[in-house]
Design an enzyme around this catalytic site. Structure first.
Site, PDB file in Angstrom:
ATOM      1  N   THR A 107       0.824  -1.224   0.000  1.00  0.00           N
ATOM      2  CA  THR A 107       0.000   0.000   0.000  1.00  0.00           C
ATOM      3  C   THR A 107       0.853   1.266   0.000  1.00  0.00           C
ATOM      4  OG1 THR A 107      -0.006   0.100   2.408  1.00  0.00           O
ATOM      5  CG2 THR A 107      -1.765  -1.194   1.382  1.00  0.00           C
ATOM      6  N   ASP A 199      17.854   2.704  -2.026  1.00  0.00           N
ATOM      7  CA  ASP A 199      17.319   2.529  -0.672  1.00  0.00           C
ATOM      8  C   ASP A 199      18.352   3.035   0.330  1.00  0.00           C
ATOM      9  OD1 ASP A 199      16.822   1.272   1.954  1.00  0.00           O
ATOM     10  OD2 ASP A 199      15.160   0.326   0.898  1.00  0.00           O
TER      11      ASP A 199
HETATM   12  N1  URA Z   1      13.250   5.514   0.627  1.00  0.00           N
HETATM   13  C1  URA Z   1      14.498   5.286   0.122  1.00  0.00           C
HETATM   14  O1  URA Z   1      15.363   4.771   0.825  1.00  0.00           O
HETATM   15  N2  URA Z   1      14.756   5.649  -1.136  1.00  0.00           N
HETATM   16  C2  URA Z   1      13.822   6.211  -1.949  1.00  0.00           C
HETATM   17  O2  URA Z   1      14.120   6.519  -3.100  1.00  0.00           O
HETATM   18  C3  URA Z   1      12.537   6.435  -1.406  1.00  0.00           C
HETATM   19  C4  URA Z   1      12.283   6.079  -0.122  1.00  0.00           C
END
Ligand code: URA
Length: 208
Positions: A107, A199
């Site tokens: 979600t 990330d």
């Molecule tokens: N969280 C992350 O670590 N990277 C993103 O691009 C978006 C959210």
């Protein structure tokens, strides 16, 4: 003054180029996150009120100016932890609270799993930390959580934002200032900021 601030000093842009690179390993990534947090903190604190103090130099007594505010840093777990050291370098007396939220991968909605704050947090200037401001869902929920605990002075510090997240925070929390190093153009279908840096949590902690 509440609002949206892009802190794009040349040092910040240079470090951001290194942070974005897929070739930057975990150690360097963590160090650069910390350095960027320090540099952004310099801008965040530039309008703080000062009070006079008497200081004894080796030669005489003189009047100096000093910050008279108490701070709390609140990293949103886990990636926000990567910014704490850099801020402590400038404000070593700050207390640290933690807010644990994750995004439901289906979600993309935030889910709370751990929260612990300093007991006097509502008397402090709160710097809420998350390297990425993507949909804004997690940050908005973290701000709601702080406001429910009577925190009134909140600034959101991120390294990379995107317009969707910025608009959400400014709409839902017009009293909260946002400070970012870069405002990237878009989010992809998986909720990642593009071009972004991937990330942030995985890159800070080496979990991928
Ligand atoms: N969280 C992350 O670590 N990277 C993103 O691009 C978006 C959210």
């Amino acid at each position: 003054m509440p609002g949206f601030h892009v802190v794009n000093h040349p040092l910040i842009q240079t470090k951001m180029a290194m942070l974005r690179s897929v070739d930057t390993g975990t150690k360097a990534f963590r160090e650069i996150c910390s350095e960027l947090a320090t540099l952004i903190c310099y801008e965040v604190t530039k309008d703080l009120p000062l009070v006079e103090v008497e200081v004894e130099t080796p030669l005489c007594t003189t009047t100096c100016l000093t910050i008279d505010k108490k701070f709390a840093f609140v990293p949103i777990l886990r990636a926000g932890l990567g910014m704490v050291d850099g801020l402590h370098r400038l404000i070593p007396t700050a207390k640290v609270g933690h807010i644990g939220l994750y995004r439901d991968p289906k979600t993309l909605e935030p889910v709370e799993y751990y929260c612990k704050l300093p007991p006097d947090i509502c008397e402090r200037e709160v710097l809420l930390l998350d390297p990425m401001l993507a949909t804004g869902g997690t940050a908005s929920m973290a701000i709601d959580y702080l406001k429910e605990r009577n925190v009134t002075n909140i600034k959101l510090l991120v390294l990379v934002s995107c317009p969707v997240g910025v608009d959400k925070i400014l709409k839902e929390h017009p009293d909260v200032s946002i400070y970012t190093a870069m405002n990237d153009p878009e989010l992809n279908g998986d909720g990642y900021i593009v071009p972004g840096l991937g990330d942030a949590g995985d890159r800070i902690f080496g979990t991928k």
